[in-house]
Design a protein around this motif. Structure first.
Motif, PDB file in Angstrom:
ATOM      1  N   GLN A 122      -3.338   9.925  -7.860  1.00 42.70           N
ATOM      2  CA  GLN A 122      -2.625   9.503  -6.649  1.00 42.70           C
ATOM      3  C   GLN A 122      -2.840   8.017  -6.363  1.00 42.70           C
ATOM      4  OE1 GLN A 122      -2.384  12.170  -3.292  1.00 42.70           O
ATOM      5  NE2 GLN A 122      -2.808  10.426  -1.938  1.00 42.70           N
ATOM      6  N   TRP A 123      -4.062   7.543  -6.590  1.00 41.34           N
ATOM      7  CA  TRP A 123      -4.281   6.108  -6.429  1.00 41.34           C
ATOM      8  C   TRP A 123      -3.362   5.312  -7.364  1.00 41.34           C
ATOM      9  CZ3 TRP A 123     -10.212   7.204  -6.795  1.00 41.34           C
ATOM     10  CH2 TRP A 123     -10.713   7.493  -5.527  1.00 41.34           C
ATOM     11  N   GLY A 130      -3.927   1.317  -9.037  1.00 39.37           N
ATOM     12  CA  GLY A 130      -4.783   2.236  -8.292  1.00 39.37           C
ATOM     13  C   GLY A 130      -6.175   1.701  -8.026  1.00 39.37           C
ATOM     14  N   HIS A 131      -6.533   0.596  -8.643  1.00 41.62           N
ATOM     15  CA  HIS A 131      -7.895   0.079  -8.468  1.00 41.62           C
ATOM     16  C   HIS A 131      -8.140  -0.357  -7.028  1.00 41.62           C
ATOM     17  CE1 HIS A 131      -8.849  -0.745 -12.982  1.00 41.62           C
ATOM     18  NE2 HIS A 131      -8.032   0.283 -12.837  1.00 41.62           N
ATOM     19  N   GLY A 177      -1.161   3.956  -4.726  1.00 38.38           N
ATOM     20  CA  GLY A 177      -2.055   2.984  -4.103  1.00 38.38           C
ATOM     21  C   GLY A 177      -1.397   1.616  -4.000  1.00 38.38           C
ATOM     22  N   ALA A 184      -6.653   0.700  -4.268  1.00 38.10           N
ATOM     23  CA  ALA A 184      -6.740   1.864  -3.375  1.00 38.10           C
ATOM     24  C   ALA A 184      -8.074   2.578  -3.540  1.00 38.10           C
ATOM     25  CB  ALA A 184      -5.582   2.816  -3.650  1.00 38.10           C
ATOM     26  N   ALA A 185      -8.552   2.666  -4.773  1.00 43.49           N
ATOM     27  CA  ALA A 185      -9.856   3.301  -5.004  1.00 43.49           C
ATOM     28  C   ALA A 185     -10.967   2.466  -4.366  1.00 43.49           C
ATOM     29  CB  ALA A 185     -10.095   3.471  -6.503  1.00 43.49           C
ATOM     30  N   GLY A 230       2.644   0.046  -3.760  1.00 44.06           N
ATOM     31  CA  GLY A 230       2.291   1.227  -4.539  1.00 44.06           C
ATOM     32  C   GLY A 230       3.314   1.397  -5.655  1.00 44.06           C
ATOM     33  N   LEU A 250     -11.960   4.907 -12.118  1.00 43.44           N
ATOM     34  CA  LEU A 250     -11.131   5.628 -11.144  1.00 43.44           C
ATOM     35  C   LEU A 250     -11.582   7.088 -11.047  1.00 43.44           C
ATOM     36  CD1 LEU A 250      -7.384   4.591 -11.625  1.00 43.44           C
ATOM     37  CD2 LEU A 250      -8.986   3.875  -9.830  1.00 43.44           C
ATOM     38  N   ASP A 291      -2.348  -3.553  -5.406  1.00 44.18           N
ATOM     39  CA  ASP A 291      -2.896  -3.938  -6.708  1.00 44.18           C
ATOM     40  C   ASP A 291      -2.388  -5.314  -7.129  1.00 44.18           C
ATOM     41  OD1 ASP A 291      -4.632  -1.877  -7.710  1.00 44.18           O
ATOM     42  OD2 ASP A 291      -2.879  -0.574  -7.786  1.00 44.18           O
ATOM     43  N   HIS A 302      -9.930  -4.495  -4.747  1.00 42.45           N
ATOM     44  CA  HIS A 302      -9.345  -4.418  -3.405  1.00 42.45           C
ATOM     45  C   HIS A 302      -9.539  -5.721  -2.638  1.00 42.45           C
ATOM     46  CE1 HIS A 302      -7.884  -2.897   0.348  1.00 42.45           C
ATOM     47  NE2 HIS A 302      -8.989  -3.308   0.937  1.00 42.45           N
ATOM     48  N   ALA A 334     -10.941   3.073  -0.748  1.00 40.85           N
ATOM     49  CA  ALA A 334     -11.516   4.392  -0.437  1.00 40.85           C
ATOM     50  C   ALA A 334     -13.042   4.335  -0.481  1.00 40.85           C
ATOM     51  CB  ALA A 334     -10.977   5.440  -1.410  1.00 40.85           C
TER      52      ALA A 334
END
Lengths: 348, 348
Positions: free
Chosen positions: A295-296, A178-179, A300, A181-182, A238, A267, A303, A211, A185
Motif C-alpha cells: 500500500q505504501w 513508498g519509502h 504513498g 510513506a513508510a 502517490g 519496507l 516520494d 520522508h 509511518a
C-alpha cells in the motif's frame, strides 16, 4: 531595518538578526544559479535562457501541514522544499537551473534554523545542478516556504507532458516508491523522531530520511526525455493517484503489474515493525504478505520519484524499471482490477 | 480527491469544492500567459523566452500581516498579490509575461472568495499584459499567497538594476507616493472599512483603493529602460527606504527635494480628516503644513510606484517626474539633511 553588523548569526534570533541581516546570511550560504545574470539583491533575478524557453513550477511547504519542526530540522525543510519544486522541473524532462525562495518565519525562530535551512537548499541545489537567484522574506506565526523552480529544455517541443501517453506504451518509474510513506509511518508511530529509541537499522533510517529529505532522480528525468518518454509525472500524490492524473491527461487507461513493483526489505521490515504485516489484502492483485508495504508503494505520497510512459521496445536505461502498460480506456488498475485500498494524498 | 462535478461553485466552501474542483474553477477564470507553451495542469509550465532571458521575482502575501480579510475582498487580495510581484518585473525595465500562484486557504473559506481572488489576479494580469501559467494549492489556517512573476527583456544587458546610478543623475518617480499609507491610515482610523461611514469623497476613496489594490505603472518601467534609466527600484518599503537600497547598491548618495514632491489634495484632506495636520514638522526641509501627508510620501510603503535614476538631461516622458539628484557619497537626504521622521517598513 537593522543593518547586518557582520557578526556571526549563531545563537541569535531572527528578530535580533533583522531582515537584511537574514538575507545577507542566507545569500552567503546559497549557491548562485549557473544561469543568473542578475541574482539575489535586486528587484528581480535575470536568468539566461539561451534555448529560448523557460520551465517553471512553484510549491508551498507549510509547517504543521507538510512538515513538523519536531521531526524536521531546518536542513530537512531546506532539502524538501527545494526537492519538491525541482522534481516538477525534472518531470518535464528539463534541466533545473534556478530557485526563487519565499520564506516566512516566526521572529523568535533561532537564526541557526534558517541557516540550516539554507544549507539544505544548497545541498539539494548541488544535486540538481541549480542555484538560488532570488526570493522574499517575511514574518509569520509558523514557517512558510514557497519555492519556485526554473529550468530549461533543448527546445520547448522537447517538454515531456502528462498528456502524451498512448495505448501500447510501457509505464516505468525511477526512484523509490513508498519509502516516504513508510518513513512517515515510522515517525508517526514514534519509532523514529524525538523521544523514540534510535531507529533500529540503517534500512529503516533510510525510510525516515526519504520522508524528511526526498531525493528526486533529476538525471532520470532528463534521460527519460532522451529515451523518448511520451508522458511523465512526479509522484507526489502517490503512484496510483499520479498515474491517474497522467491517464486522465492522456485519455488512456493504465494497468500496473503488482508483481513488477519492488518491495525492498526495509519496507517489509517497517511493515513488520509496525505490526501491519498480518492484515489481509483486500485486492487479489496485492500479495497477501505485507499489504502495508504494497500500500505504501501504490499510494504513498511525497516520494518525488518519476513515473513515465515510453513507446513499446524503448531501451530503458539507468534506474528506469517497467511496472505496467498503457491501454485504451480510462483510469488506473492494478493487475486489471480497480485498487481497493485508500486513495492517495488529498489536499482538501 | 473530490472530482469537479461541473456545478457552479457559488455558495460552496473549499472543502466541498475539493482541490481539483478549486484548481479547475481558478483555471477557468485566469487568463493564459501569452508566453505559455504549457500552462496550468502539468508538473511545470513551459514558457517561450525568444529573447534568450527570463526575469523572475517572488513575493509573499500573508493574511494578518500584509492584508486583513475584514478590509480586503478576495478580489483586492488577487490584485495586490499580482501587482506586488509584477511591479518587481517592471522595476527591471522588463515586460511581464506570466505568473505562478501558490495559494493556501482555510477549508472553511467560501469558494466565492477564491473566485473573487482569481478575478483580481485576472484584472491585474490584464493591466500588465501577463497571464497565469501555473501554481499550487494547499490548505492552511489563514490565507497565504505566493506569486512568482516572470518577464522578459530585449536582452539581458537591458536590465535596469539598482546598482547603476551615477553622481549627476537625476532621480525621478512614476506612480503615486504615499497614497497606500494614507489609505491604510484611513482604514486603521475606521474612516473606511467595515463599520465605518462611507468614505467622504472620491479622493479619499482612491487612497483606500491605492492601499487595497496598488496599481504599479508597468508601462513606465519599460519606458524607463528605453529612456536610458541607470538604476530603478519598486517603492515597496517607502520612498526613502527604497532610494536607500538603490543608493547602497550604486554606492552613491541621493538627495530628494521636498519641494518637487507633489502633495495631492486627497493626501492633505486625509491628513486633515485624521487630525494630523497640526503637528509640527521635525525637519526644516519638510513643509510645516501637513507633515503627515509629507511623511506618507517620503516613508509610506506598498505604493509599488517606480523610482529611477536617469542621466542628466534625459528627456523624461509620461508620468516620470524629477524629485532629486544623485551625488557622490552615501545615504539619502531630504533637502540636504537626514530625514528625521520614522523609517520605512521593517519586516522584522
Amino acid at each position: 531595518m537593522k543593518p547586518d553588523d557582520g557578526s556571526p548569526p549563531a545563537g541569535r534570533s531572527l528578530g535580533e538578526l533583522g531582515e537584511f541581516g537574514l538575507i545577507n546570511a542566507l545569500a552567503a550560504r546559497l549557491p548562485a544559479s549557473p544561469a543568473a545574470i542578475v541574482g539575489i539583491g535586486d528587484d528581480s533575478a535575470v536568468l539566461a535562457a539561451p534555448d529560448g524557453n523557460v520551465v517553471a513550477a512553484v510549491d508551498l511547504l507549510l509547517e504543521g501541514r507538510h512538515f513538523r519542526r519536531e521531526w524536521s530540522s531546518g536542513r530537512d525543510v531546506g532539502v524538501k522544499s527545494a526537492a519538491r519544486s525541482l522534481a516538477d522541473i525534472a518531470a518535464m524532462g528539463a534541466v533545473p537551473t534556478a530557485l526563487l525562495i519565499a520564506l516566512a518565519v516566526p521572529e523568535s525562530l533561532p537564526a541557526d534554523w534558517v541557516l540550516d535551512f539554507a544549507s539544505g537548499v544548497a545541498a539539494e541545489c548541488d544535486r540538481a545542478g541549480a542555484g538560488v537567484a532570488g526570493g522574499d522574506t517575511a514574518q509569520a506565526d509558523s514557517v512558510i516556504v514557497s519555492v519556485t523552480a526554473l529550468g530549461t529544455l533543448p527546445s520547448a517541443a522537447a517538454a515531456v507532458r502528462r498528456s502524451g501517453a498512448r495505448p501500447g506504451d510501457v509505464v516505468a518509474v525511477s526512484g523509490p516508491l513508498g519509502h516516504s510513506a513508510a518513513g512517515l509511518a515510522l515517525l508517526t508511530a514514534g519509532v523514529a523522531g524525538p523521544g523514540s529509541t534510535p531507529v533500529p537499522d540503517a534500512g529503516l533510517a533510510a525510510l525516515v530520511a526519504a520522508h524528511l529529505r526526498p531525493s528526486p532522480p533529476y538525471a532520470a528525468g532528463i534521460a527519460a526525455a532522451r529515451l523518448g518518454a511520451t508522458a511523465m509525472i512526479d509522484t507526489s500524490d502517490g503512484l496510483l493517484a499520479d498515474l491517474g492524473h497522467l491517464a486522465d491527461a492522456s485519455a488512456v487507461a493504465i494497468d500496473v503489474s503488482a508483481g513488477q513493483l519492488a518491495l525492498p526489505e526495509p519496507l517489509l521490515a517497517a511493515a513488520r515493525l509496525l505490526g501491519r504485516g498480518s492484515s489481509s489484502a483486500t485486492n487479489p492483485g496485492v500479495p497477501a504478505a505485507f499489504p502495508a508495504a504494497m500500500q505504501w508503494v501504490l499510494t504513498g505520497g511525497e516520494d518525488h520519484a518519476l513515473a513515465a510512459t515510453f513507446p513499446p521496445g524503448a531501451a530503458l536505461a539507468g534506474d528506469w524499471r517497467v511496472i505496467g502498460v498503457v491501454r485504451s480506456g480510462s483510469g488506473v488498475t492494478v493487475d486489471g482490477e480497480p485498487y481497493a485500498g485508500p486513495p492517495g494524498w488529498r489536499h482538501f
